[in-house]
Design an enzyme around this catalytic site. Sequence first.
Site, PDB file in Angstrom:
ATOM      1  CB  SER A   1      30.241  12.359  21.273  1.00 28.28           C
ATOM      2  OG  SER A   1      30.207  11.431  22.284  1.00 28.28           O
TER       3      SER A   1
ATOM      4  CG  ASP B   1      35.876  13.739  25.588  1.00 25.01           C
ATOM      5  OD1 ASP B   1      36.487  13.931  24.521  1.00 25.01           O
ATOM      6  OD2 ASP B   1      35.215  12.709  25.815  1.00 25.01           O
TER       7      ASP B   1
ATOM      8  CG  HIS C   1      34.977  10.529  22.708  1.00 29.54           C
ATOM      9  ND1 HIS C   1      34.365  11.340  23.636  1.00 29.54           N
ATOM     10  CD2 HIS C   1      33.969   9.985  21.983  1.00 29.54           C
ATOM     11  CE1 HIS C   1      33.061  11.283  23.476  1.00 29.54           C
ATOM     12  NE2 HIS C   1      32.783  10.467  22.484  1.00 29.54           N
TER      13      HIS C   1
HETATM   14  N1  ARG Z   1      31.457   6.930  26.462  1.00 35.24           N
HETATM   15  C1  ARG Z   1      31.788   7.912  25.490  1.00 35.24           C
HETATM   16  C2  ARG Z   1      30.821   7.867  24.348  1.00 35.24           C
HETATM   17  O1  ARG Z   1      30.200   6.881  24.064  1.00 35.24           O
HETATM   18  C3  ARG Z   1      33.104   7.683  24.848  1.00 35.24           C
HETATM   19  C4  ARG Z   1      34.236   8.003  25.676  1.00 35.24           C
HETATM   20  C5  ARG Z   1      35.513   7.617  25.005  1.00 35.24           C
HETATM   21  N2  ARG Z   1      36.470   7.319  26.014  1.00 35.24           N
HETATM   22  C6  ARG Z   1      36.964   6.096  26.242  1.00 35.24           C
HETATM   23  N3  ARG Z   1      37.664   5.929  27.306  1.00 35.24           N
HETATM   24  N4  ARG Z   1      36.772   5.071  25.441  1.00 35.24           N
HETATM   25  O2  ARG Z   1      30.725   8.794  23.629  1.00 35.24           O
END
Ligand code: ARG
Length: 759
Positions: A679, A229, A93
Site C-alpha cells: 500500500s 487514497d 489508509h
Molecule cells: N484493502 C486495503 C488494503 O488492504 C485497505 C483499504 C482501507 N480502507 C478501508 N475501507 N478499510 O490495503
Amino acid sequence: MKKTFLFVALAIFSLMGKVRADEGMWLPMFVERLNYVDMQKMGLQLTPEELYSINNSSLKDAIVGLSEGATPRGFFCTGEIVSQNSLMFTNHHCGYNAIQKLSTVEHDYLTDGFWAKDFSEELPAEGISASFLVRMEDVTEQVLSVVKEGMTWEERNAAIKAKSTELEAAASEDGKYNPIISAFFEGNEYYMFVYRVYTDVRLVGTPPSSIGKFGGDTDNWMWPRHTGDFSIFRVYADVEGNPAPYSPDNKPLTPKHHLPISLDGIQQDDFTMIWGFPGSTERYITSYGIDYNVESFYPTIHEIFKLQTDIMDEFMQKDASVNIMYADDKAGLANTWKNFEGQMLMLRKNKVAETKADLETMFTQWINADPGRVEKYGNVLNTLAENYELVSAITPVIYYPNYAGITGPVANAAMFSSYIKAYKDANSKKDEKGEKKTEEQMAVDKAKLAQIEETYKAINVDAMFAETYKPLEDKTFIEMLKLCYNTFDAEVNPEFYNLVEKKYKGDVVALANDILENSIFATPESIKAFIEKPNMKAAEKDLAYVVCKMMIKQINDNRTAYNAAMQTISENNHLFVKGLREFYAATQPEKDLYPDANSSLRMSYGSVQDYQPADAISYDYICTANGIVEKYVPGDYEFDVPQRLLDLIEARDFGQYADENGELVVCFLSTNDITGGNSGSPIMNGKGELIGLAFDGNWEAMSGDINFEPRLQRTINVDARYVLFVIDKFAGATNLIEELTIVKSEPEVVNEECTMNNE
Ligand code: ARG
C-alpha cells in the site's frame, strides 16, 4: 494493501511453464539476471544500474518502508520520495492512524483534511518512521554455517537467530545502520537488508476521508473504485542528514533520488512497475494449509473481527469523537475480516486447493522415482496433512478466548494476574509442588512481591482507559463473552460452562453485566483504589479475575499441542519448499522462482489491463470522476462527497490533469503482483516516473496471496493525475505542486505522409 494481519507463512506457483511477467515479487538485487530482458521487452527504458545500485543513486533510493517504531521490521506500508525536500507520498489508509492521532473534534483532519502551507505548519506524525534501503546481500552461507547435523528444528532456529543477531550487530557500524536478516523460501535462504530509519516524519497534507476513504469498507477490496487514497508526509533529518528524533531544529532530508511525476497518463498494455514492501504471501502453501485456513483460521478470525466492527460502527456513526477514537482500529479489523471472507470465497471459486493438490501429486511422483528422495521428502506431505488437521481443531479453542474471551474487565484482570499470583506465593508457606518452603525461599518470594508492587503502583490507569468509549467497550465485552460461551460446549471449558450454567442459569449476559457492575477491574476508579490499597482476597474472588483464569486455562490446556504441531508444520514446510525447488530444477529448469513476500523490498512488473470477472461482465481499466458523482449519497458516512469536489467535477474544471478526452481519471488497474504492505507503493512507467499509487487488490482474486490468477488478478491504483488534481484544484495547495517534479512528454510528431501511406 496495508498489512494488517498475521499469517502462517509458507507457499506454490502456477503449475506449468515460465512464471509470467506479471506474477512475482522480485528482489531488486537480482533484476539484471532474472528480469531485465523481460522488462525491457515490455517497455522499461532504464538501465539495471538506474534501478538498483549500491554505489550510485538509483530508483530504489526513492522507495521507503513505513514502520511504527524505529525499526525496519514489519513495514505496514510503503512510501515514495517525490521532491528534493523529501516530500513523501503514501496512501491515505497508511497515514490514517497518524492522521487520527492528530485529530480532535475541533481539528478533525480525518473529516476535513489538512494542508500545511509551509514547513512550519507540518505536524510531527506519531507512529510512522521511514526506512531507506542502503544495500542487501545474500548471507545464506554464513547463517546456515551454524546448522549442524542432528539438531532439532528448535535448536536449528535458535542457532540461526543467534548467528543473525551477530551478523546484524557487525553490520550496524555502531548504530549508524539498521541491518536485519530475513529468511526466504521457508528458511532455505537468508538475506541481510541494511537500512537507515528516519523517525522524524511529519504530516504535510491529506484530503478529507470523503476523498481519501471514499467508498469506505463497502468498496474496499473492490473494483470499480473511486478512492483518492493518498496522503503526504515529509522525512526530516538532523543538519547532517542523519536520522534523529523529532526536533524543531531538524531539516527536510535531502534524498539521493526522488520520483518525477508524469502527466502522460496510461493506455491499455502500457508497461508498469511497482516497488515496495509486500508483507506476506503463501504462494508455497500446500493444499492442506489452504484447508486449514479456509476451515479453521479464517472463519474464527472473521467471526470475531466482524462482530467487533459491527459494534464499533453502531457507536461511531452516532458521535464524531467516538468516530475519531476508533477510526483506525475499525478500518484494520474490517479490512481483515473482509479479506478473509473474500479468500474463503475465492479460494473455492478459483479452485486453488485443487491446483495445489495437482502439484503435490506430481511432486509425489517425482519423489517416488528415487529412494534417496523418498528418504528425504517421503513423509513431508503426510506429516503436513496430519498436523494441519491437529491445529485446525485447536485454533478456535485458543483463538476465541484469546481474541474474544480476554477483553474489557477480563483483559484488565489479566494485567493484574502476576501481581495477584505473586501475593499468593509470598503469603503461602508451601511451594508450587505443595512442599514446605524454606526461610530463604520465603524471603525470595517476599522480595519478588515488593518488586512487583512497585511496577503496579506505577501503572497509569487513566491511560488504560484513554481514547475508549464505555458504552462501546461494554457492549463489545458482553458480545465477546457470549461468543465464547456459545462456541464451546462443556467439554472444552467445563469451569466457564458450569459458572454460566449454574450460577447464572445459562444467561451469559447476566454474568457479563455482573462483571461490569461489580468487578474491581471494570472501572478506572476501582482499579486505582485497588492499586492504592490492594485487597488481594477480594481480587482472587473477583469475577473478572476468575473468568480470566478460566480463559487462560483453556488456552494453556491446548497450547503445548498447538505449538508442537505448528513447529512440525514449519519444519515440514521448510522441507517441502526445499524439495519443490529441487523438483522444479529437475523438471522445469527454465522456471525462475521468486520468494514469498516477507516485508523486504520487491519489484513487480506488468501492464495496464482491464479484466472480465464473470461471463458477460467486462471491467474497464480506468474509472473517472463521473463515477464519484454516480456513487454520491448525500450524508452517507461512506459515499458523501465534498461540495467543492462536486462543483469542480460539474464544471469539468480538471486543468492539466484531464485525459485526452477531457475526463478526470481517478483510478486504474494493472497486472502487478502485490499484497498487503505494498500500500502506498509507487506505480511507475518505463521511465521510472510516478503514474499512480497502488492501494488495493480486487475481490475476484482475493485468493491471490496463495495463487496468482493472471486472468483475474489486478492491482488497483489511484492515478497520479487525480492526486495532483486534489492537491492543486481541490485543496489549492500550490506550494506542494511547485515542489514536485512534474513531467509531460512532448506530443509525438505525427508524420503525415507516413500516416497517409499507411492508410
Ligand atoms: N484493502 C486495503 C488494503 O488492504 C485497505 C483499504 C482501507 N480502507 C478501508 N475501507 N478499510 O490495503
